[in-house]
Design a protein around this motif. Sequence first.
Motif, PDB file in Angstrom:
ATOM      1  N   LEU A 232       0.800  -1.233   0.277  1.00 31.73           N
ATOM      2  CA  LEU A 232      -0.020   0.055   0.209  1.00 31.73           C
ATOM      3  C   LEU A 232       0.862   1.270  -0.692  1.00 31.73           C
ATOM      4  N   ILE A 233       2.527   1.354   0.740  1.00 27.97           N
ATOM      5  CA  ILE A 233       2.765   2.096   0.756  1.00 27.97           C
ATOM      6  C   ILE A 233       3.648   2.637  -0.302  1.00 27.97           C
ATOM      7  N   SER A 234       3.684   1.572  -1.141  1.00 29.66           N
ATOM      8  CA  SER A 234       4.352   2.105  -2.093  1.00 29.66           C
ATOM      9  C   SER A 234       3.660   2.099  -3.484  1.00 29.66           C
ATOM     10  N   ALA A 235       2.769   1.114  -4.203  1.00 30.11           N
ATOM     11  CA  ALA A 235       1.653   1.198  -4.768  1.00 30.11           C
ATOM     12  C   ALA A 235       0.261   2.484  -4.852  1.00 30.11           C
ATOM     13  N   GLY A 236       0.816   2.971  -3.269  1.00 30.54           N
ATOM     14  CA  GLY A 236      -0.815   4.116  -3.047  1.00 30.54           C
ATOM     15  C   GLY A 236      -0.007   5.304  -2.970  1.00 30.54           C
ATOM     16  N   PHE A 237       0.896   5.322  -2.245  1.00 25.33           N
ATOM     17  CA  PHE A 237       1.413   6.691  -1.608  1.00 25.33           C
ATOM     18  C   PHE A 237       2.481   7.529  -3.251  1.00 25.33           C
ATOM     19  N   ALA A 238       3.903   5.793  -3.272  1.00 23.50           N
ATOM     20  CA  ALA A 238       5.370   6.332  -3.645  1.00 23.50           C
ATOM     21  C   ALA A 238       4.482   6.276  -5.426  1.00 23.50           C
ATOM     22  N   TYR A 239       3.673   5.616  -5.972  1.00 24.74           N
ATOM     23  CA  TYR A 239       3.178   5.927  -6.923  1.00 24.74           C
ATOM     24  C   TYR A 239       2.547   7.472  -7.562  1.00 24.74           C
ATOM     25  N   ALA A 240       1.318   7.483  -6.407  1.00 22.08           N
ATOM     26  CA  ALA A 240       0.737   8.877  -6.290  1.00 22.08           C
ATOM     27  C   ALA A 240       1.873   9.632  -7.441  1.00 22.08           C
ATOM     28  N   ILE A 241       3.178   9.679  -6.706  1.00 21.22           N
ATOM     29  CA  ILE A 241       4.136  10.863  -7.388  1.00 21.22           C
ATOM     30  C   ILE A 241       4.446  11.176  -8.365  1.00 21.22           C
ATOM     31  N   LEU A 242       4.301   9.487  -8.998  1.00 24.62           N
ATOM     32  CA  LEU A 242       4.780   9.277 -10.436  1.00 24.62           C
ATOM     33  C   LEU A 242       3.869   9.796 -11.458  1.00 24.62           C
ATOM     34  N   GLU A 243       2.454   9.744 -11.031  1.00 25.83           N
ATOM     35  CA  GLU A 243       1.641   9.421 -11.405  1.00 25.83           C
ATOM     36  C   GLU A 243       0.874  11.641 -11.693  1.00 25.83           C
ATOM     37  N   ILE A 244       1.150  12.384 -10.458  1.00 20.68           N
ATOM     38  CA  ILE A 244       1.286  13.620 -10.656  1.00 20.68           C
ATOM     39  C   ILE A 244       2.565  13.801 -11.599  1.00 20.68           C
ATOM     40  N   ALA A 245       3.681  13.107 -11.462  1.00 21.75           N
ATOM     41  CA  ALA A 245       4.660  13.900 -12.160  1.00 21.75           C
ATOM     42  C   ALA A 245       4.488  13.535 -13.816  1.00 21.75           C
TER      43      ALA A 245
END
Length: 491
Positions: A232-245
């Motif tokens: 959850l921490i990687s796919a939920g939070f960290a991936y959100a940064i990639l999506e925003i980028a």
Amino acid sequence: MFTAIDWIVLFAYLLLSLAIGLWVSRGNKNLKEYMFGGGSMPWVAVGISLIATSVSATTFLGAPADVYGDDMTFLMFQIGALLSIFVVGFVFIPRFRTSGISSAYELFEVRFGSKSVRRLAAIFYCLHLLLRTGILLYAPSLVLAQILHIDLKLAIIVSAAVAIFYTWFGGIKAVIWTDVMQFVVFFGGGALVLLLIANAVGGFGEMATLASEAGKTRWWNASMDVSNARTLISAGFAYAILEIAIRGCDQQFVQRYLSCKDVKAANRSSILSMVLGCAVSILFYWVGAALYVYYNVSKVATVPAGIGQNDVFPYFIVNGLPVGVTGLIVAAICAAAMSSLSGAINSLSNTSEHDFLGWDESAGMGGLKRAKIWTVIWGVLGVFFALFAATQQGSLLKNALFFTGLFTGPLLGMFLLAFFVKNLKSWQVITAVICGMVSLVLIQGIPAFHVPAVFEKTFSWPWMPFISMTTTIVVAVVLKFVSPLVCAKRG
């Protein structure tokens, strides 16, 4: 086996793509029409185009392979995608629409007063997109070459040639409207495959039960382990940064936001693309689960020994589908590949015209002709990078993830600095970006050149853009406050 009827279906699709590109190109009288569709494109079409550009043929082929070998835990990426929609909608889109810019990276010259920062960002973007385009064109062409029994280079060139032609002729209008058709073929092809497999194993209910019993429908992992991408921490939070980028900093997205009539329409297109992206992920993950049931549980057919998980879906396309349907599914793979290329070369042409040569409204047809030349140049370079990817022996995915984090993280950091930190000097921003890139090298090394990482396996790949972005922002803010103190002490 790929029959004559399948060839007819495939060629009909390619001709239809060209016809749409030619038809919608009517009215491209100047550079603004060519690049932004006059700023009046329907938000529904733009939203479909956004997701068609994003998913690529690797989704069509890679998502089923991932579930076939593991499970559906990467569905948690959609949590990150949902979070990104709010950030992009409230922070990025309004600023892009009200700033009067024609390129995402023009904002850096406005905020930092520096063309060097703007051009550095544009260079980062061009390098990232070229590398990404080469891989996204190579990967499906490899499968097409195997299915059609043609040379890999020919598969790359044919797919690229069609996309380059309609993009050259029709600009953003051709890209968006062919994306709409390609998404329908792409999504429809996946749905048809799922339906056929479900019928073969006793219906969707039976298939779902068997897939669940085999552990293929597991999608939730609440672990906080940052070294595992399936948490959850990687796919939920960290991936959100990639999506925003991607959604906030990628010229392909920004160009489409600017092609809508206003902020509300641009936000609607962004939300639609997220919803459709979630639907695509669910569909193709279920295709992977269905394939596992088909071959390993119900055992309707068997897979030859030595076939890896990445080759199961292509094998099914050739051997498990009715005549004509195989041609449609191959057309869907072509659709995804061409959509990725057409969107890329059109946005790269925009970046070349705006960030390197300078936007000139008075250029008229001269500016339009120049933009078309850039479209062809970038298309040829995309083909070159795809052919280069075909010569590499290492992991393409690992290299692609490295370069994505290397460029997109610092770019996102630059945008956030431009939005929220005042009075930064250009040298502070550039220094911070370099530090952001170095931080990623320490975490991941340089896979393409076999440079080892200092902190290897500490963080999984979704964290790479977050790390390089955070380092960029922190270094820039520190330099802003420290450099005046150093200068005062020297004085």
